[in-house]
Enzyme design. Structure first.
Site, PDB file in Angstrom:
ATOM      1  N   HIS A   3       0.863  -1.183   0.000  1.00  0.00           N
ATOM      2  CA  HIS A   3       0.000   0.000   0.000  1.00  0.00           C
ATOM      3  C   HIS A   3       0.896   1.228   0.000  1.00  0.00           C
ATOM      4  O   HIS A   3       1.699   1.411   0.921  1.00  0.00           O
ATOM      5  CB  HIS A   3      -0.866  -0.042   1.259  1.00  0.00           C
ATOM      6  CG  HIS A   3      -1.949   0.985   1.287  1.00  0.00           C
ATOM      7  ND1 HIS A   3      -2.943   0.943   2.226  1.00  0.00           N
ATOM      8  CD2 HIS A   3      -2.202   2.063   0.526  1.00  0.00           C
ATOM      9  CE1 HIS A   3      -3.776   1.963   2.032  1.00  0.00           C
ATOM     10  NE2 HIS A   3      -3.332   2.660   1.008  1.00  0.00           N
ATOM     11  N   LEU A  47      -2.478   1.701  -4.797  1.00  0.00           N
ATOM     12  CA  LEU A  47      -2.037   3.091  -4.982  1.00  0.00           C
ATOM     13  C   LEU A  47      -3.207   3.972  -4.557  1.00  0.00           C
ATOM     14  O   LEU A  47      -4.219   4.028  -5.243  1.00  0.00           O
ATOM     15  CB  LEU A  47      -1.681   3.352  -6.442  1.00  0.00           C
ATOM     16  CG  LEU A  47      -0.572   2.491  -7.036  1.00  0.00           C
ATOM     17  CD1 LEU A  47      -0.456   2.729  -8.531  1.00  0.00           C
ATOM     18  CD2 LEU A  47       0.738   2.771  -6.339  1.00  0.00           C
ATOM     19  N   GLU A  48      -3.055   4.629  -3.415  1.00  0.00           N
ATOM     20  CA  GLU A  48      -4.174   5.395  -2.879  1.00  0.00           C
ATOM     21  C   GLU A  48      -3.912   6.892  -2.938  1.00  0.00           C
ATOM     22  O   GLU A  48      -2.905   7.382  -2.411  1.00  0.00           O
ATOM     23  CB  GLU A  48      -4.468   4.989  -1.435  1.00  0.00           C
ATOM     24  CG  GLU A  48      -5.684   5.688  -0.870  1.00  0.00           C
ATOM     25  CD  GLU A  48      -6.160   5.119   0.451  1.00  0.00           C
ATOM     26  OE1 GLU A  48      -7.058   5.748   1.052  1.00  0.00           O
ATOM     27  OE2 GLU A  48      -5.652   4.070   0.899  1.00  0.00           O
ATOM     28  N   CYS A  49      -4.832   7.587  -3.570  1.00  0.00           N
ATOM     29  CA  CYS A  49      -4.839   9.048  -3.606  1.00  0.00           C
ATOM     30  C   CYS A  49      -3.524   9.621  -4.129  1.00  0.00           C
ATOM     31  O   CYS A  49      -2.909  10.483  -3.497  1.00  0.00           O
ATOM     32  CB  CYS A  49      -5.183   9.596  -2.225  1.00  0.00           C
ATOM     33  SG  CYS A  49      -5.884  11.255  -2.287  1.00  0.00           S
TER      34      CYS A  49
END
Length: 81
Positions: A3, A47-49
């Site tokens: 993450h 892949l966050e934000c």
């Protein structure tokens, strides 16, 4: 599963809920971290934000799938909410 980007468990280090990878050095760090997670044995990376171009760069650099959460259309898959 790795993450990178906005990791809620690290908001105190990141300075709050803020998008990551918005400048060149931060974008490079996102991609490098994703590559390190791949090398560590992750089977995929969230892949966050992160900005869509950063997600596209990470997705093209990796041999494993990417799952985007608010990272634009260039990931291997998406989490919709």
């Amino acid at each position: 599963m790795g993450h990178v980007g906005l990791t809620p468990q690290a908001i105190s280090v990141l300075g709050g809920f803020r998008p990551q990878g918005k400048n060149v050095s931060s974008a490079v760090k996102v991609v490098e971290t994703a590559l390190a997670l791949q090398e560590a044995g992750c089977f995929s990376v969230v892949l966050e934000c992160v900005p869509p171009p950063v997600a596209a760069a990470a997705t093209s650099a990796l041999r494993i799938p990417t799952i985007g959460i608010g990272a634009g259309p260039y990931c291997s898959g998406q989490v919709n909410f």
